[in-house]
Design a protein around this motif. Structure first.
Motif, mmCIF file in Angstrom:
data_model
loop_
_atom_site.group_PDB
_atom_site.id
_atom_site.type_symbol
_atom_site.label_atom_id
_atom_site.label_comp_id
_atom_site.label_asym_id
_atom_site.label_seq_id
_atom_site.Cartn_x
_atom_site.Cartn_y
_atom_site.Cartn_z
ATOM 1 N N VAL A 1 0.719 -1.060 0.066
ATOM 2 C CA VAL A 1 0.118 -0.137 0.035
ATOM 3 C C VAL A 1 0.845 1.392 0.111
ATOM 4 O O VAL A 1 1.943 1.539 0.699
ATOM 5 C CB VAL A 1 -1.007 -0.109 1.119
ATOM 6 C CG1 VAL A 1 -0.249 -0.007 2.656
ATOM 7 C CG2 VAL A 1 -2.149 1.356 0.945
ATOM 8 N N THR A 2 0.619 2.195 -0.822
ATOM 9 C CA THR A 2 1.279 3.452 -1.006
ATOM 10 C C THR A 2 0.285 4.590 -0.340
ATOM 11 O O THR A 2 -0.990 4.368 -0.801
ATOM 12 C CB THR A 2 1.784 3.915 -2.267
ATOM 13 O OG1 THR A 2 2.606 4.993 -2.326
ATOM 14 C CG2 THR A 2 0.927 3.830 -3.314
ATOM 15 N N ILE A 3 0.558 5.551 0.408
ATOM 16 C CA ILE A 3 -0.227 6.292 1.317
ATOM 17 C C ILE A 3 0.279 7.727 0.996
ATOM 18 O O ILE A 3 1.352 8.225 1.114
ATOM 19 C CB ILE A 3 -0.160 6.107 2.769
ATOM 20 C CG1 ILE A 3 -0.525 4.519 3.143
ATOM 21 C CG2 ILE A 3 -0.906 6.958 3.536
ATOM 22 C CD1 ILE A 3 -0.201 4.021 4.391
ATOM 23 N N LEU B 1 8.144 11.147 9.148
ATOM 24 C CA LEU B 1 6.808 10.541 9.042
ATOM 25 C C LEU B 1 6.936 9.055 8.907
ATOM 26 O O LEU B 1 6.229 8.270 9.786
ATOM 27 C CB LEU B 1 6.133 11.035 7.978
ATOM 28 C CG LEU B 1 4.790 10.241 7.449
ATOM 29 C CD1 LEU B 1 3.834 10.651 8.703
ATOM 30 C CD2 LEU B 1 4.000 10.849 6.057
ATOM 31 N N GLY B 2 7.984 8.300 8.162
ATOM 32 C CA GLY B 2 7.748 6.923 7.950
ATOM 33 C C GLY B 2 8.241 6.270 9.189
ATOM 34 O O GLY B 2 7.801 5.144 9.627
ATOM 35 N N GLY B 3 9.279 6.757 9.731
ATOM 36 C CA GLY B 3 9.720 6.077 11.224
ATOM 37 C C GLY B 3 8.633 6.487 12.387
ATOM 38 O O GLY B 3 8.290 5.391 13.157
ATOM 39 N N HIS B 4 7.864 7.293 12.306
ATOM 40 C CA HIS B 4 6.418 7.445 13.370
ATOM 41 C C HIS B 4 5.775 6.651 12.922
ATOM 42 O O HIS B 4 5.281 6.074 13.866
ATOM 43 C CB HIS B 4 6.145 8.896 13.494
ATOM 44 C CG HIS B 4 7.185 9.852 14.241
ATOM 45 N ND1 HIS B 4 7.211 9.891 15.602
ATOM 46 C CD2 HIS B 4 8.111 10.885 13.832
ATOM 47 C CE1 HIS B 4 8.403 10.780 15.842
ATOM 48 N NE2 HIS B 4 8.830 11.345 14.779
ATOM 49 N N ILE C 1 4.487 -0.944 3.266
ATOM 50 C CA ILE C 1 3.668 0.514 3.410
ATOM 51 C C ILE C 1 4.918 1.518 2.650
ATOM 52 O O ILE C 1 5.877 1.492 3.149
ATOM 53 C CB ILE C 1 3.260 1.004 4.529
ATOM 54 C CG1 ILE C 1 2.125 0.323 5.262
ATOM 55 C CG2 ILE C 1 2.868 2.392 4.541
ATOM 56 C CD1 ILE C 1 1.591 0.629 6.597
ATOM 57 N N ILE C 2 4.291 2.118 1.546
ATOM 58 C CA ILE C 2 5.171 3.259 0.865
ATOM 59 C C ILE C 2 4.787 4.798 1.385
ATOM 60 O O ILE C 2 3.451 4.678 1.207
ATOM 61 C CB ILE C 2 5.245 2.842 -0.279
ATOM 62 C CG1 ILE C 2 5.684 1.635 -0.966
ATOM 63 C CG2 ILE C 2 6.087 4.174 -0.954
ATOM 64 C CD1 ILE C 2 5.521 1.327 -2.277
ATOM 65 N N VAL C 3 5.289 5.465 1.999
ATOM 66 C CA VAL C 3 4.925 6.735 2.202
ATOM 67 C C VAL C 3 5.520 7.874 1.517
ATOM 68 O O VAL C 3 6.502 7.476 0.926
ATOM 69 C CB VAL C 3 4.930 7.216 3.862
ATOM 70 C CG1 VAL C 3 4.222 6.085 4.791
ATOM 71 C CG2 VAL C 3 6.591 7.206 4.095
ATOM 72 N N ASP C 4 4.850 8.968 1.153
ATOM 73 C CA ASP C 4 5.491 9.983 0.473
ATOM 74 C C ASP C 4 6.108 10.851 1.491
ATOM 75 O O ASP C 4 5.340 11.556 2.232
ATOM 76 C CB ASP C 4 4.488 10.888 -0.094
ATOM 77 C CG ASP C 4 4.997 12.209 -0.910
ATOM 78 O OD1 ASP C 4 6.033 12.310 -1.107
ATOM 79 O OD2 ASP C 4 4.043 12.994 -1.035
ATOM 80 N N GLY C 5 7.397 10.691 1.534
ATOM 81 C CA GLY C 5 8.299 11.341 2.868
ATOM 82 C C GLY C 5 9.497 10.539 3.217
ATOM 83 O O GLY C 5 9.856 9.397 2.473
ATOM 84 N N HIS C 6 10.051 10.970 4.164
ATOM 85 C CA HIS C 6 11.299 10.258 4.575
ATOM 86 C C HIS C 6 10.969 9.390 5.962
ATOM 87 O O HIS C 6 9.970 9.709 6.620
ATOM 88 C CB HIS C 6 12.417 11.551 5.087
ATOM 89 C CG HIS C 6 13.105 12.072 3.930
ATOM 90 N ND1 HIS C 6 13.955 11.752 3.324
ATOM 91 C CD2 HIS C 6 12.537 13.269 3.397
ATOM 92 C CE1 HIS C 6 14.180 12.663 2.387
ATOM 93 N NE2 HIS C 6 13.432 13.488 2.376
#
Length: 167
Positions: A3-5, A87-90, A71-76
Motif C-alpha cells: 500500500v502506498t499512502i 513520518l515513516g519512522g513514526h 507500506i510506502i509513504v510520501d516522505g522520509h
C-alpha cells in the motif's frame, strides 16, 4: 498487498489515499481507499508527522491490516543521519513495527544523506530519495526503481498523488 499512502490538505480537511497493489510490477491498483479527516492539526515546522500521522492512522482503520505486507509513504523515514524519525519512522512505531515501510521523497535533507538511497527513474535528472525501516534501504530502492512506469515517479505512486489532489 503493498500500500502506498499520501495525504493532501484542503482548506478545512485532509484527504488520505491508500492505494493497494499486488506486486512491484503492478500496472493497476487492486484497491483504493480514500478517507477524509476533518480536524487536522496545524503544520508544525520540524514535526510534520504530527499533522500527517493521525490522518494516515484514521485511513488505515478502513482496511484489514493483516492484508498489508509493506507500506510506502510520501516522505522520509529519517530526518537526520542519527536516526531521528520522520513520518515513516513514526508510522512504523505507531503500527508496532509490524510492517516494513519505504519512504519515497522528491526532496532531500542535508542532514540525512546516509539514510537514503538516491535513484533516477526514466529520463529524469532529478533523483528520488528512498529510505526504509524494517528492511534494507538498498532493497527498498531496488523495488522503487523497478516499479512500473517510465517517469521519475512510479506510475502507481503518481496515480495515488493525483487521486489525493482531486476534490
Amino acid at each position: 498487498m503493498i500500500v502506498t499512502i499520501d495525504v493532501h490538505y484542503k482548506t478545512d480537511y485532509a484527504k488520505t489515499v491508500l492505494l493497494f497493489f499486488e506486486n512491484w510490477q503492478s500496472e493497476t491498483p487492486a484497491n483504493i481507499i480514500t478517507h477524509i479527516t476533518k480536524d487536522v492539526l496545524p503544520y508544525e515546522p520540524g514535526s510534520f508527522y504530527k499533522r500527517e500521522l493521525p490522518c494516515i492512522l484514521n485511513a488505515l482503520k478502513e482496511t484489514t491490516l493483516e492484508a498489508i505486507q509493506l507500506i510506502i509513504v510520501d516522505g522520509h523515514i529519517y530526518v537526520d543521519n542519527d536516526g531521528k524519525y520522520g513520518l515513516g519512522g513514526h508510522l512504523y512505531e505507531a503500527l508496532d513495527k509490524k510492517f516494513p515501510i519505504i519512504g519515497v521523497a522528491k526532496t532531500s535533507f542535508q542532514s540525512n544523506k546516509e539514510t537514503v538511497v538516491e535513484i533516477l527513474r526514466g529520463e529524469s535528472k532529478n533523483p528520488l530519495f528512498v529510505s526504509a525501516i524494517g528492511m534494507d534501504k538498498e532493497e527498498a530502492a531496488h523495488h522503487i526503481q523497478n516499479m512500473h512506469g517510465a517517469y521519475r515517479l512510479p506510475h502507481l505512486v503518481k496515480l495515488m498523488d493525483q487521486i489525493s489532489k482531486e476534490a
